[in-house]
Design a protein around this motif. Structure first.
Motif, mmCIF file in Angstrom:
data_model
loop_
_atom_site.group_PDB
_atom_site.id
_atom_site.type_symbol
_atom_site.label_atom_id
_atom_site.label_comp_id
_atom_site.label_asym_id
_atom_site.label_seq_id
_atom_site.Cartn_x
_atom_site.Cartn_y
_atom_site.Cartn_z
ATOM 1 N N GLY A 1 -11.088 -0.821 5.764
ATOM 2 C CA GLY A 1 -10.112 -0.042 5.128
ATOM 3 C C GLY A 1 -9.953 1.390 5.866
ATOM 4 N N GLU A 2 -10.767 1.602 6.708
ATOM 5 C CA GLU A 2 -10.826 2.893 7.307
ATOM 6 C C GLU A 2 -9.362 3.166 8.095
ATOM 7 O OE1 GLU A 2 -14.256 4.255 9.487
ATOM 8 O OE2 GLU A 2 -15.002 2.347 8.689
ATOM 9 N N LYS A 3 -8.975 1.988 8.910
ATOM 10 C CA LYS A 3 -7.571 2.202 9.520
ATOM 11 C C LYS A 3 -6.470 1.740 8.949
ATOM 12 C CE LYS A 3 -5.698 0.965 14.038
ATOM 13 N NZ LYS A 3 -5.368 2.463 14.426
ATOM 14 N N VAL A 4 -5.595 2.530 8.515
ATOM 15 C CA VAL A 4 -4.233 2.027 7.837
ATOM 16 C C VAL A 4 -2.977 2.398 8.204
ATOM 17 C CG1 VAL A 4 -5.539 1.968 5.488
ATOM 18 C CG2 VAL A 4 -4.217 4.113 6.212
ATOM 19 N N ALA A 5 -3.031 2.679 9.676
ATOM 20 C CA ALA A 5 -1.985 3.057 10.487
ATOM 21 C C ALA A 5 -2.335 2.714 11.946
ATOM 22 C CB ALA A 5 -1.400 4.546 10.386
ATOM 23 N N GLU B 1 7.811 4.195 10.577
ATOM 24 C CA GLU B 1 8.438 5.246 10.970
ATOM 25 C C GLU B 1 8.484 5.401 12.580
ATOM 26 O OE1 GLU B 1 7.888 10.108 9.798
ATOM 27 O OE2 GLU B 1 6.317 8.760 9.584
ATOM 28 N N VAL B 2 9.825 5.682 12.950
ATOM 29 C CA VAL B 2 9.993 6.068 14.381
ATOM 30 C C VAL B 2 10.296 7.632 14.576
ATOM 31 C CG1 VAL B 2 11.741 5.461 16.209
ATOM 32 C CG2 VAL B 2 11.154 3.823 14.623
ATOM 33 N N LEU B 3 9.609 8.075 15.632
ATOM 34 C CA LEU B 3 9.718 9.752 15.714
ATOM 35 C C LEU B 3 8.889 9.871 17.241
ATOM 36 C CD1 LEU B 3 6.626 11.457 14.218
ATOM 37 C CD2 LEU B 3 6.935 8.873 13.840
ATOM 38 N N PRO B 4 9.379 11.152 17.599
ATOM 39 C CA PRO B 4 9.027 11.761 19.013
ATOM 40 C C PRO B 4 7.550 11.688 18.636
ATOM 41 C CG PRO B 4 10.540 13.144 17.899
ATOM 42 C CD PRO B 4 10.433 12.157 16.831
ATOM 43 N N LEU B 5 6.611 11.620 19.768
ATOM 44 C CA LEU B 5 5.336 11.709 19.953
ATOM 45 C C LEU B 5 4.939 13.388 19.358
ATOM 46 C CD1 LEU B 5 2.434 11.018 20.535
ATOM 47 C CD2 LEU B 5 3.094 11.383 22.884
ATOM 48 N N GLY B 6 5.669 14.203 19.663
ATOM 49 C CA GLY B 6 5.285 15.809 19.483
ATOM 50 C C GLY B 6 5.183 15.949 17.608
ATOM 51 N N GLU B 7 5.892 14.695 16.905
ATOM 52 C CA GLU B 7 5.753 15.146 15.568
ATOM 53 C C GLU B 7 4.891 14.246 14.893
ATOM 54 O OE1 GLU B 7 9.647 14.305 13.710
ATOM 55 O OE2 GLU B 7 10.704 15.477 15.057
ATOM 56 N N ALA B 8 3.925 13.767 15.557
ATOM 57 C CA ALA B 8 2.659 13.263 15.187
ATOM 58 C C ALA B 8 1.904 14.387 14.250
ATOM 59 C CB ALA B 8 1.883 12.376 16.179
ATOM 60 N N ASP B 9 1.516 13.920 13.154
ATOM 61 C CA ASP B 9 0.836 14.876 12.430
ATOM 62 C C ASP B 9 -0.881 14.503 11.957
ATOM 63 O OD1 ASP B 9 0.851 13.149 10.636
ATOM 64 O OD2 ASP B 9 2.563 14.099 9.297
ATOM 65 N N LEU B 10 -1.535 15.436 11.355
ATOM 66 C CA LEU B 10 -2.975 15.113 10.828
ATOM 67 C C LEU B 10 -3.061 13.944 10.162
ATOM 68 C CD1 LEU B 10 -5.789 15.914 11.453
ATOM 69 C CD2 LEU B 10 -5.446 17.476 9.588
ATOM 70 N N ARG B 11 -2.059 13.642 9.172
ATOM 71 C CA ARG B 11 -2.166 12.394 8.141
ATOM 72 C C ARG B 11 -2.258 11.206 9.210
ATOM 73 N NH1 ARG B 11 2.560 9.652 5.351
ATOM 74 N NH2 ARG B 11 1.535 7.827 4.400
ATOM 75 N N LEU B 12 -1.459 11.112 10.093
ATOM 76 C CA LEU B 12 -1.387 10.065 11.044
ATOM 77 C C LEU B 12 -2.541 9.723 11.883
ATOM 78 C CD1 LEU B 12 -0.094 7.528 12.459
ATOM 79 C CD2 LEU B 12 0.818 9.290 14.042
ATOM 80 N N ALA B 13 -3.046 10.982 12.337
ATOM 81 C CA ALA B 13 -4.546 10.838 13.065
ATOM 82 C C ALA B 13 -5.474 10.588 12.193
ATOM 83 C CB ALA B 13 -4.769 12.412 13.588
ATOM 84 N N LEU B 14 -5.781 10.803 10.749
ATOM 85 C CA LEU B 14 -6.531 10.389 9.951
ATOM 86 C C LEU B 14 -6.492 8.974 9.686
ATOM 87 C CD1 LEU B 14 -6.775 13.647 7.829
ATOM 88 C CD2 LEU B 14 -8.397 13.120 9.666
ATOM 89 N N ASP B 15 -5.203 8.645 9.548
ATOM 90 C CA ASP B 15 -4.676 7.233 8.908
ATOM 91 C C ASP B 15 -5.102 6.304 9.921
ATOM 92 O OD1 ASP B 15 -4.061 8.275 6.247
ATOM 93 O OD2 ASP B 15 -1.990 7.921 6.555
ATOM 94 N N GLU B 16 -5.327 6.692 11.163
ATOM 95 C CA GLU B 16 -5.512 5.681 12.228
ATOM 96 C C GLU B 16 -6.917 5.133 12.138
ATOM 97 O OE1 GLU B 16 -3.894 4.848 15.627
ATOM 98 O OE2 GLU B 16 -2.130 5.641 15.220
#
Length: 146
Positions: A29-33, A74-89
């Motif tokens: 359950g740690e990885k949700v993205a 969600e489709v986005l430029p790599l430069g828009e990756a945020d902390l929520r994504l980093a944590l959700d991985e």
């Protein structure tokens, strides 16, 4: 009745230690993205996943270990990756920089570049990525080998 074999495979990394680590993080359950490159879908001539779609999570031995459901794409430029994504991985990243460094190392690997058919492939802030958020809906019993 349709079994899990009717589901398309949900593959994380390449078979081996990294995939094993990522599959374990999903099951705990740690990885949700997860984040992939749009160009991977183009090279494979594969459609982007959609929310509600279910897939079979595959381990390094090619076994289906869980059914996951996509909750958001969600489709986005790599430069828009945020902390929520980093944590959700769910890989222990504490900053976007750490997350990005690990992903760039993977995306710039010889195996990845070979799969893309581009030995000089490099990502930058404008590279389009596909973020899939998901949840485990069912764990599958995995028959242990002899």
């Amino acid at each position: 009745m349709t079994g899990p074999h009717a589901l398309k495979p949900f593959l994380l990394a390449f078979p081996g230690p990294l995939r094993d680590q990522l599959v374990a993080a999903v099951l705990s359950g740690e990885k949700v993205a997860t984040t992939g490159l749009l160009v991977e879908y183009e090279v494979e001539d594969e459609e982007l996943p959609e929310a509600g779609e279910r897939s079979a999570l595959i381990d390094s031995d090619g076994r289906e270990v869980a059914v996951v459901e996509i909750t958001e794409v969600e489709v986005l430029p790599l430069g828009e990756a945020d902390l929520r994504l980093a944590l959700d991985e769910g890989e222990g990243f504490l900053s976007v920089a750490e997350w990005r460094e690990a992903h760039e190392r993977f995306w710039h690997s010889a195996e990845m570049r070979e799969g893309l058919g581009d030995p000089g492939f490099v990502v930058d802030d404008s590279t389009t990525v596909v973020v899939e958020r998901f949840r485990v809906v069912e764990r599958l019993e995995v028959a242990q080998g002899d």
